[in-house]
Design a protein around this motif. Structure first.
Motif, PDB file in Angstrom:
ATOM      1  N   GLU A   1      -3.070   0.319  -3.878  1.00 38.60           N
ATOM      2  CA  GLU A   1      -2.632  -0.963  -3.326  1.00 38.60           C
ATOM      3  C   GLU A   1      -2.437  -1.960  -4.451  1.00 38.60           C
TER       4      GLU A   1
ATOM      5  N   ARG B   1       0.814  -1.215   0.000  1.00 37.35           N
ATOM      6  CA  ARG B   1       0.000   0.000   0.000  1.00 37.35           C
ATOM      7  C   ARG B   1       0.846   1.262   0.000  1.00 37.35           C
ATOM      8  N   THR B   2       0.379   2.246  -0.755  1.00 41.84           N
ATOM      9  CA  THR B   2       0.926   3.601  -0.704  1.00 41.84           C
ATOM     10  C   THR B   2      -0.274   4.547  -0.711  1.00 41.84           C
ATOM     11  N   ARG B   3       0.016   5.844  -0.699  1.00 42.99           N
ATOM     12  CA  ARG B   3      -1.089   6.811  -0.784  1.00 42.99           C
ATOM     13  C   ARG B   3      -1.807   6.707  -2.114  1.00 42.99           C
ATOM     14  N   THR B   4      -1.116   6.247  -3.155  1.00 46.12           N
ATOM     15  CA  THR B   4      -1.733   6.187  -4.483  1.00 46.12           C
ATOM     16  C   THR B   4      -2.573   4.942  -4.701  1.00 46.12           C
TER      17      THR B   4
ATOM     18  N   ARG C   1       0.753   3.515 -10.938  1.00 47.96           N
ATOM     19  CA  ARG C   1       1.404   4.529 -10.091  1.00 47.96           C
ATOM     20  C   ARG C   1       2.014   3.891  -8.840  1.00 47.96           C
ATOM     21  N   THR C   2       1.289   2.971  -8.238  1.00 48.57           N
ATOM     22  CA  THR C   2       1.781   2.294  -7.041  1.00 48.57           C
ATOM     23  C   THR C   2       2.995   1.436  -7.385  1.00 48.57           C
TER      24      THR C   2
ATOM     25  N   LYS D   1      -4.060   3.414 -11.108  1.00 43.03           N
ATOM     26  CA  LYS D   1      -3.684   3.395  -9.687  1.00 43.03           C
ATOM     27  C   LYS D   1      -2.624   2.320  -9.429  1.00 43.03           C
TER      28      LYS D   1
END
Length: 118
Positions: A38, A33-36, A80-81, A77
């Protein structure tokens, strides 16, 4: 039998993970997980590829195939992750791809190169 959606998803992910291991993949991360976003599973294939895997579990195809749920927005998403993971782990010199694993009941369908980063 799973009681709720979360348990069903966990069961589907476990089936996908077992499928990958039996096919010779090494699991590098789960639920990254990141802010951008999972990524469900990150693995290294026998071919050396770093593989970012979205797992979709369904009990039926009443609402379409599981892979159809991985729409363009979801793909962006994940990409980006994945780029963050690549940068964080200094994997710029590795080949990578994006796969989807559909789990429909007990049936597992591994779709390699389901979408691309460019």
């Amino acid at each position: 039998m799973p009681v709720n959606k979360y348990e069903a998803g966990q069961q589907g992910q476990a089936q996908a993970e077992n499928h990958l291991i039996s096919a010779g993949y090494k699991i590098l991360a789960k639920n990254y997980r990141t802010r951008t976003g999972e990524i469900d599973l990150i693995a290294r294939g026998g071919d050396g590829y770093i593989v970012f895997i979205e797992v979709k579990y369904r009990t039926s195809i009443n609402y379409g195939s599981p892979a159809e749920a991985v729409n363009a927005r979801k793909q962006q998403k994940i990409i980006r992750t994945a780029l963050f993971y690549i940068s964080q782990n200094r994997l710029n010199n590795h080949d990578f791809r994006f796969d989807v694993i559909e789990v429909l009941g007990t049936e597992v369908n591994h779709i390699e190169n389901a979408f691309g980063a460019g």
